[in-house]
Design a protein around this motif. Structure first.
Motif, PDB file in Angstrom:
ATOM      1  N   ARG A 116       1.122  -1.278   0.207  1.00  0.00           N
ATOM      2  CA  ARG A 116       0.158  -0.278  -0.100  1.00  0.00           C
ATOM      3  C   ARG A 116       0.673   1.296   0.370  1.00  0.00           C
ATOM      4  NH1 ARG A 116      -4.558   1.728   4.786  1.00  0.00           N
ATOM      5  NH2 ARG A 116      -5.227   4.249   4.028  1.00  0.00           N
ATOM      6  N   ALA A 117       1.952   1.598   0.891  1.00  0.00           N
ATOM      7  CA  ALA A 117       2.893   2.457   0.618  1.00  0.00           C
ATOM      8  C   ALA A 117       3.365   2.630  -0.673  1.00  0.00           C
ATOM      9  CB  ALA A 117       3.680   2.339   1.949  1.00  0.00           C
ATOM     10  N   TYR A 118       3.906   1.562  -0.935  1.00  0.00           N
ATOM     11  CA  TYR A 118       4.001   1.736  -2.753  1.00  0.00           C
ATOM     12  C   TYR A 118       3.288   2.544  -3.587  1.00  0.00           C
ATOM     13  CZ  TYR A 118       6.301   0.658  -6.971  1.00  0.00           C
ATOM     14  OH  TYR A 118       6.671   0.666  -7.680  1.00  0.00           O
ATOM     15  N   TRP A 119       1.906   2.542  -3.492  1.00  0.00           N
ATOM     16  CA  TRP A 119       1.305   2.862  -4.362  1.00  0.00           C
ATOM     17  C   TRP A 119       0.537   4.598  -3.634  1.00  0.00           C
ATOM     18  CZ3 TRP A 119       1.253   1.175  -8.700  1.00  0.00           C
ATOM     19  CH2 TRP A 119       0.687  -0.396  -8.862  1.00  0.00           C
ATOM     20  N   VAL A 120       1.100   4.851  -1.937  1.00  0.00           N
ATOM     21  CA  VAL A 120       0.876   6.070  -1.671  1.00  0.00           C
ATOM     22  C   VAL A 120       1.876   7.053  -2.135  1.00  0.00           C
ATOM     23  CG1 VAL A 120       0.464   7.340   0.645  1.00  0.00           C
ATOM     24  CG2 VAL A 120      -0.697   4.832   0.089  1.00  0.00           C
ATOM     25  N   ARG A 121       3.344   6.253  -2.725  1.00  0.00           N
ATOM     26  CA  ARG A 121       4.383   7.249  -2.895  1.00  0.00           C
ATOM     27  C   ARG A 121       3.867   7.263  -4.383  1.00  0.00           C
ATOM     28  NH1 ARG A 121       6.938   3.766   0.391  1.00  0.00           N
ATOM     29  NH2 ARG A 121       7.751   2.590  -1.544  1.00  0.00           N
ATOM     30  N   CYS A 122       3.990   6.861  -5.403  1.00  0.00           N
ATOM     31  CA  CYS A 122       3.119   7.228  -6.203  1.00  0.00           C
ATOM     32  C   CYS A 122       1.874   7.940  -6.581  1.00  0.00           C
ATOM     33  CB  CYS A 122       2.818   5.724  -7.127  1.00  0.00           C
ATOM     34  SG  CYS A 122       4.093   4.853  -7.611  1.00  0.00           S
ATOM     35  N   ALA A 123       1.156   8.312  -5.453  1.00  0.00           N
ATOM     36  CA  ALA A 123      -0.072   9.216  -5.963  1.00  0.00           C
ATOM     37  C   ALA A 123       0.704  10.195  -5.163  1.00  0.00           C
ATOM     38  CB  ALA A 123      -1.208   8.777  -4.605  1.00  0.00           C
ATOM     39  N   LEU A 124       1.811  10.449  -3.997  1.00  0.00           N
ATOM     40  CA  LEU A 124       2.139  11.761  -4.290  1.00  0.00           C
ATOM     41  C   LEU A 124       2.945  12.003  -5.460  1.00  0.00           C
ATOM     42  CD1 LEU A 124       2.970  10.948  -0.504  1.00  0.00           C
ATOM     43  CD2 LEU A 124       1.272  12.426  -0.981  1.00  0.00           C
ATOM     44  N   CYS A 125       3.466  10.940  -6.134  1.00  0.00           N
ATOM     45  CA  CYS A 125       4.203  11.856  -7.328  1.00  0.00           C
ATOM     46  C   CYS A 125       4.003  12.043  -8.250  1.00  0.00           C
ATOM     47  CB  CYS A 125       5.579  10.470  -7.260  1.00  0.00           C
ATOM     48  SG  CYS A 125       6.394  10.666  -6.316  1.00  0.00           S
ATOM     49  N   ALA A 126       2.382  11.433  -8.289  1.00  0.00           N
ATOM     50  CA  ALA A 126       1.739  12.016  -9.591  1.00  0.00           C
ATOM     51  C   ALA A 126       1.434  13.626  -9.634  1.00  0.00           C
ATOM     52  CB  ALA A 126       0.624  11.103  -9.663  1.00  0.00           C
ATOM     53  N   GLY A 127       0.926  13.841  -8.134  1.00  0.00           N
ATOM     54  CA  GLY A 127       0.722  15.458  -7.614  1.00  0.00           C
ATOM     55  C   GLY A 127       1.194  15.967  -8.259  1.00  0.00           C
ATOM     56  N   ALA A 128       2.765  15.625  -7.702  1.00  0.00           N
ATOM     57  CA  ALA A 128       3.852  16.685  -7.911  1.00  0.00           C
ATOM     58  C   ALA A 128       4.228  16.660  -9.220  1.00  0.00           C
ATOM     59  CB  ALA A 128       5.204  16.178  -7.414  1.00  0.00           C
ATOM     60  N   VAL A 129       3.917  15.744  -9.829  1.00  0.00           N
ATOM     61  CA  VAL A 129       3.992  15.940 -11.938  1.00  0.00           C
ATOM     62  C   VAL A 129       3.000  16.568 -11.875  1.00  0.00           C
ATOM     63  CG1 VAL A 129       3.992  14.025 -13.907  1.00  0.00           C
ATOM     64  CG2 VAL A 129       5.538  13.912 -11.902  1.00  0.00           C
ATOM     65  N   ALA A 130       1.897  16.595 -12.462  1.00  0.00           N
ATOM     66  CA  ALA A 130       0.691  17.590 -12.778  1.00  0.00           C
ATOM     67  C   ALA A 130       1.532  18.980 -12.143  1.00  0.00           C
ATOM     68  CB  ALA A 130      -0.497  16.487 -12.115  1.00  0.00           C
ATOM     69  N   LEU A 131       1.560  18.758 -11.016  1.00  0.00           N
ATOM     70  CA  LEU A 131       2.157  20.660 -10.781  1.00  0.00           C
ATOM     71  C   LEU A 131       2.762  20.864 -11.576  1.00  0.00           C
ATOM     72  CD1 LEU A 131       1.506  22.968  -8.492  1.00  0.00           C
ATOM     73  CD2 LEU A 131       3.187  21.846  -7.252  1.00  0.00           C
ATOM     74  N   SER A 132       3.979  19.963 -11.603  1.00  0.00           N
ATOM     75  CA  SER A 132       5.141  19.823 -12.589  1.00  0.00           C
ATOM     76  C   SER A 132       4.414  20.683 -13.873  1.00  0.00           C
ATOM     77  CB  SER A 132       5.921  19.488 -12.958  1.00  0.00           C
ATOM     78  OG  SER A 132       7.061  19.538 -13.605  1.00  0.00           O
ATOM     79  N   ALA A 133       3.425  20.168 -14.764  1.00  0.00           N
ATOM     80  CA  ALA A 133       2.884  20.241 -16.421  1.00  0.00           C
ATOM     81  C   ALA A 133       2.281  21.502 -15.961  1.00  0.00           C
ATOM     82  CB  ALA A 133       2.298  19.347 -16.257  1.00  0.00           C
ATOM     83  N   VAL A 134       1.456  21.711 -15.121  1.00  0.00           N
ATOM     84  CA  VAL A 134       0.764  23.181 -14.546  1.00  0.00           C
ATOM     85  C   VAL A 134       1.549  24.423 -15.090  1.00  0.00           C
ATOM     86  CG1 VAL A 134      -1.028  24.570 -13.484  1.00  0.00           C
ATOM     87  CG2 VAL A 134      -1.530  22.291 -13.402  1.00  0.00           C
ATOM     88  N   LEU A 135       2.786  24.348 -14.031  1.00  0.00           N
ATOM     89  CA  LEU A 135       3.742  25.400 -14.409  1.00  0.00           C
ATOM     90  C   LEU A 135       4.195  25.178 -15.286  1.00  0.00           C
ATOM     91  CD1 LEU A 135       5.516  24.612 -10.426  1.00  0.00           C
ATOM     92  CD2 LEU A 135       3.629  26.770 -10.888  1.00  0.00           C
ATOM     93  N   GLU A 136       4.410  24.323 -15.808  1.00  0.00           N
ATOM     94  CA  GLU A 136       5.230  24.375 -17.682  1.00  0.00           C
ATOM     95  C   GLU A 136       4.394  24.863 -17.945  1.00  0.00           C
ATOM     96  OE1 GLU A 136       7.835  23.911 -19.931  1.00  0.00           O
ATOM     97  OE2 GLU A 136       7.694  23.844 -18.218  1.00  0.00           O
ATOM     98  N   TYR A 137       2.684  24.413 -18.194  1.00  0.00           N
ATOM     99  CA  TYR A 137       2.281  24.583 -19.442  1.00  0.00           C
ATOM    100  C   TYR A 137       1.493  26.705 -19.196  1.00  0.00           C
ATOM    101  CZ  TYR A 137      -1.626  24.772 -22.226  1.00  0.00           C
ATOM    102  OH  TYR A 137      -2.677  25.746 -23.242  1.00  0.00           O
ATOM    103  N   TRP A 138       1.004  27.540 -18.095  1.00  0.00           N
ATOM    104  CA  TRP A 138       0.972  28.579 -17.987  1.00  0.00           C
ATOM    105  C   TRP A 138       2.088  29.183 -17.200  1.00  0.00           C
ATOM    106  CZ3 TRP A 138      -2.595  24.770 -16.508  1.00  0.00           C
ATOM    107  CH2 TRP A 138      -4.219  24.570 -18.239  1.00  0.00           C
TER     108      TRP A 138
END
Length: 208
Positions: free
Chosen positions: A173-195
């Motif tokens: 379970r902890a593995y997937w929690v870390r993946c979810a946190l990283c997905a949020g960070a990547v999404a934030l990076s994409a938002v910053l890159e675009y706008w």
């Protein structure tokens, strides 16, 4: 609460430090190679790159072009590195693929930043920060988290393949929690890159 946080960051097979050393070393080796190559680039290649960047900055200052990149290209640029790191954690080949991925990522990032600094000096460092550093504050740590846990998992799978042993699937379970946190960070990076990044580059274009 503290125990819960510790469980989240407990990577498969308990291999946090060896995995971190491996991926960080690969990233640094790639970064050093990129910096050295940028220092050696000269002649027509250097002039062409300098002319392209200067033309881009001149267009930004005049407002004659729209600097916002395409949404799909931004998403792919933001997702591809962490996605590859994530996927390679499910195969024993990740013990070779993940360090290679980090070496390539370190090389490309270092080469880009070093080229900006070589062409424009100290102000080139400012330009490189706005172009790569802002998004990197979210994307690079996420890549490292995914790379460390994926390398640890791939090493566990490789050990089982070589020994012929079978065991419990090494991702909990902890593995997937870390993946979810990283997905949020990547999404934030994409938002910053675009706008944010295009507007910031326009704001600093006048320095060049």
């Amino acid at each position: 609460m503290r125990k819960r946080i510790v469980r989240i960051w407990d990577v498969p097979a308990g291999g946090l430090l060896p995995a971190l050393i491996t991926v960080a070393s690969a990233f640094c080796i790639g970064g050093l190679a990129g910096m050295l190559l940028a220092a050696q680039v000269g002649g027509g290649g250097h002039d062409s790159l300098a002319a392209y960047i200067e033309g881009y900055l001149a267009a930004a200052k005049s407002g004659s072009v729209v600097l916002s990149p395409g949404l799909l290209s931004v998403l792919w640029e933001s997702v591809r590195w962490p996605l590859f790191a994530f996927l390679m954690g499910f195969t024993a080949l990740g013990v070779l693929g993940i360090p290679t991925l980090f070496a390539v990522r370190g090389f490309l990032l270092s080469f880009a930043v070093s080229s900006f600094v070589r062409m424009f000096g100290g102000t080139g460092g400012i330009l490189a920060f706005f172009a790569f550093g802002i998004t990197g504050l979210a994307a690079v740590p996420a890549l490292f988290v995914l790379g460390v846990q994926s390398f640890a998992g791939a090493r566990e799978l490789a050990g089982r393949a070589l020994s012929g042993k079978k065991g419990v699937f090494p991702f909990g379970r902890a593995y997937w929690v870390r993946c979810a946190l990283c997905a949020g960070a990547v999404a934030l990076s994409a938002v910053l890159e675009y706008w944010a990044v295009p507007a910031l580059l326009c704001s600093v274009a006048g320095l060049f």
